[in-house]
Design a protein around this motif. Structure first.
Motif, mmCIF file in Angstrom:
data_model
loop_
_atom_site.group_PDB
_atom_site.id
_atom_site.type_symbol
_atom_site.label_atom_id
_atom_site.label_comp_id
_atom_site.label_asym_id
_atom_site.label_seq_id
_atom_site.Cartn_x
_atom_site.Cartn_y
_atom_site.Cartn_z
ATOM 1 N N LYS A 98 63.084 6.235 25.171
ATOM 2 C CA LYS A 98 64.137 5.225 25.058
ATOM 3 C C LYS A 98 64.063 4.128 26.044
ATOM 4 O O LYS A 98 64.848 3.346 26.348
ATOM 5 N N GLY A 99 62.761 3.763 26.728
ATOM 6 C CA GLY A 99 62.510 2.920 27.718
ATOM 7 C C GLY A 99 61.584 1.906 27.125
ATOM 8 O O GLY A 99 61.407 1.843 25.914
ATOM 9 N N ASN A 100 61.287 0.777 27.927
ATOM 10 C CA ASN A 100 60.433 -0.261 27.649
ATOM 11 C C ASN A 100 59.374 -0.332 28.738
ATOM 12 O O ASN A 100 59.485 -0.183 29.695
ATOM 13 N N LEU A 101 58.293 -0.631 28.265
ATOM 14 C CA LEU A 101 56.880 -0.933 29.068
ATOM 15 C C LEU A 101 56.455 -2.501 28.962
ATOM 16 O O LEU A 101 56.279 -2.705 27.909
ATOM 17 N N LYS A 102 56.596 -2.991 30.114
ATOM 18 C CA LYS A 102 56.428 -4.539 30.103
ATOM 19 C C LYS A 102 55.427 -4.902 31.149
ATOM 20 O O LYS A 102 55.085 -3.997 32.004
ATOM 21 N N LEU A 103 54.703 -5.948 30.723
ATOM 22 C CA LEU A 103 53.801 -6.424 31.661
ATOM 23 C C LEU A 103 54.039 -7.454 32.551
ATOM 24 O O LEU A 103 54.486 -8.414 32.438
ATOM 25 N N LYS A 104 53.866 -6.781 33.897
ATOM 26 C CA LYS A 104 54.210 -7.647 35.029
ATOM 27 C C LYS A 104 53.271 -8.732 35.383
ATOM 28 O O LYS A 104 53.633 -9.714 35.710
ATOM 29 N N ALA A 105 52.116 -8.313 35.345
ATOM 30 C CA ALA A 105 51.021 -9.065 35.491
ATOM 31 C C ALA A 105 49.978 -8.898 34.974
ATOM 32 O O ALA A 105 49.531 -7.546 34.904
ATOM 33 N N SER A 106 48.984 -9.753 34.394
ATOM 34 C CA SER A 106 47.736 -9.356 33.597
ATOM 35 C C SER A 106 46.453 -9.989 34.297
ATOM 36 O O SER A 106 46.651 -10.935 35.108
ATOM 37 N N THR A 107 45.428 -9.807 33.733
ATOM 38 C CA THR A 107 44.044 -10.456 33.917
ATOM 39 C C THR A 107 43.379 -11.037 32.652
ATOM 40 O O THR A 107 43.857 -10.617 31.851
ATOM 41 N N GLN A 108 42.788 -12.000 32.875
ATOM 42 C CA GLN A 108 41.920 -12.602 31.789
ATOM 43 C C GLN A 108 41.246 -11.233 31.195
ATOM 44 O O GLN A 108 41.047 -11.117 29.890
ATOM 45 N N THR A 109 40.511 -10.372 31.916
ATOM 46 C CA THR A 109 39.694 -9.147 31.263
ATOM 47 C C THR A 109 40.836 -8.347 30.222
ATOM 48 O O THR A 109 40.256 -7.919 29.440
ATOM 49 N N PHE A 110 42.002 -8.016 30.879
ATOM 50 C CA PHE A 110 42.832 -7.361 29.962
ATOM 51 C C PHE A 110 43.126 -8.003 28.707
ATOM 52 O O PHE A 110 43.173 -7.680 27.612
ATOM 53 N N ASP A 111 43.465 -9.526 28.915
ATOM 54 C CA ASP A 111 43.938 -10.411 27.830
ATOM 55 C C ASP A 111 42.784 -10.441 26.777
ATOM 56 O O ASP A 111 42.785 -10.458 25.398
ATOM 57 N N SER A 112 41.374 -10.305 27.413
ATOM 58 C CA SER A 112 40.340 -10.470 26.547
ATOM 59 C C SER A 112 40.145 -9.229 25.488
ATOM 60 O O SER A 112 39.727 -9.249 24.591
ATOM 61 N N LEU A 113 40.420 -7.961 26.166
ATOM 62 C CA LEU A 113 40.249 -6.878 25.575
ATOM 63 C C LEU A 113 41.340 -6.688 24.333
ATOM 64 O O LEU A 113 40.821 -6.266 23.305
ATOM 65 N N PHE A 138 40.328 -6.666 20.112
ATOM 66 C CA PHE A 138 40.709 -5.554 19.327
ATOM 67 C C PHE A 138 41.715 -6.227 18.190
ATOM 68 O O PHE A 138 42.430 -5.534 17.403
ATOM 69 N N GLY A 139 41.999 -7.316 18.500
ATOM 70 C CA GLY A 139 43.001 -8.192 17.386
ATOM 71 C C GLY A 139 44.438 -7.684 17.634
ATOM 72 O O GLY A 139 45.219 -7.817 16.899
ATOM 73 N N MET A 140 44.839 -7.435 18.845
ATOM 74 C CA MET A 140 46.031 -6.884 19.004
ATOM 75 C C MET A 140 46.759 -8.197 19.700
ATOM 76 O O MET A 140 46.331 -8.958 20.611
ATOM 77 N N PRO A 141 48.185 -8.221 19.135
ATOM 78 C CA PRO A 141 48.956 -9.508 19.549
ATOM 79 C C PRO A 141 49.345 -9.152 20.973
ATOM 80 O O PRO A 141 49.549 -8.319 21.598
ATOM 81 N N ALA A 142 49.580 -10.545 21.628
ATOM 82 C CA ALA A 142 49.863 -10.551 22.924
ATOM 83 C C ALA A 142 51.202 -9.666 23.295
ATOM 84 O O ALA A 142 51.650 -9.246 24.353
ATOM 85 N N ASP A 143 52.113 -9.683 22.412
ATOM 86 C CA ASP A 143 53.403 -8.948 22.617
ATOM 87 C C ASP A 143 53.236 -7.421 22.455
ATOM 88 O O ASP A 143 54.109 -6.694 22.572
ATOM 89 N N THR A 144 51.946 -7.019 22.086
ATOM 90 C CA THR A 144 51.785 -5.355 22.410
ATOM 91 C C THR A 144 52.335 -5.001 23.606
ATOM 92 O O THR A 144 52.998 -3.825 23.730
ATOM 93 N N PHE A 145 52.156 -5.642 24.731
ATOM 94 C CA PHE A 145 52.630 -5.272 26.121
ATOM 95 C C PHE A 145 53.397 -6.682 26.361
ATOM 96 O O PHE A 145 52.885 -7.596 26.984
ATOM 97 N N PRO A 146 54.744 -6.809 26.105
ATOM 98 C CA PRO A 146 55.393 -7.820 26.540
ATOM 99 C C PRO A 146 55.490 -8.152 27.786
ATOM 100 O O PRO A 146 55.702 -7.282 28.712
ATOM 101 N N LYS A 147 55.683 -9.614 28.131
ATOM 102 C CA LYS A 147 55.712 -9.949 29.637
ATOM 103 C C LYS A 147 56.981 -9.815 30.151
ATOM 104 O O LYS A 147 58.292 -9.866 29.263
ATOM 105 N N ALA A 148 57.302 -9.248 31.367
ATOM 106 C CA ALA A 148 58.371 -9.106 32.098
ATOM 107 C C ALA A 148 59.112 -10.336 32.505
ATOM 108 O O ALA A 148 58.113 -11.399 32.657
#
Length: 102
Positions: A72-87, A91-101
């Protein structure tokens, strides 16, 4: 130096995250998450120190997201990198797969 640390509900990853590190990552992630009494809260990913990441680690992070959601929790992205965003993009995954904190 550890490739993942856990503090204040934040998983901080560093270095090259590859299939060869998945077992170690999984153990450290579960150790941190299972130590938390309050599962119904926000947990965070900090990927600012990641140099490389592969699909196996992405699968592990998706499994962590599901584990947190089941608690019943949420997993949010606190900080990312271009490497992760490119991955995610690869794979055609939307940016909000890991919503920004916020």
């Amino acid at each position: 130096m550890s490739i993942v640390t856990y503090e204040n509900k934040t998983f901080k990853f560093t270095g090259k995250l590859t299939i060869y590190k998945v077992s170690e990552l999984k153990n450290k992630i579960l150790e941190g998450y299972n130590a938390e009494a309050a599962k119904e809260s926000d947990f965070f990913l900090d990927l600012s120190g990641v140099e490389a990441i592969d699909a196996a680690v992405l699968q592990l992070l998706l499994a962590l997201k599901q584990l947190v959601k089941n608690g019943k929790g949420n997993l949010k992205l606190k900080a990312s990198t271009q490497t992760f965003d490119s991955l995610l993009d690869l794979f055609g995954m939307p940016a909000d797969t890991f919503p920004k904190a916020a």
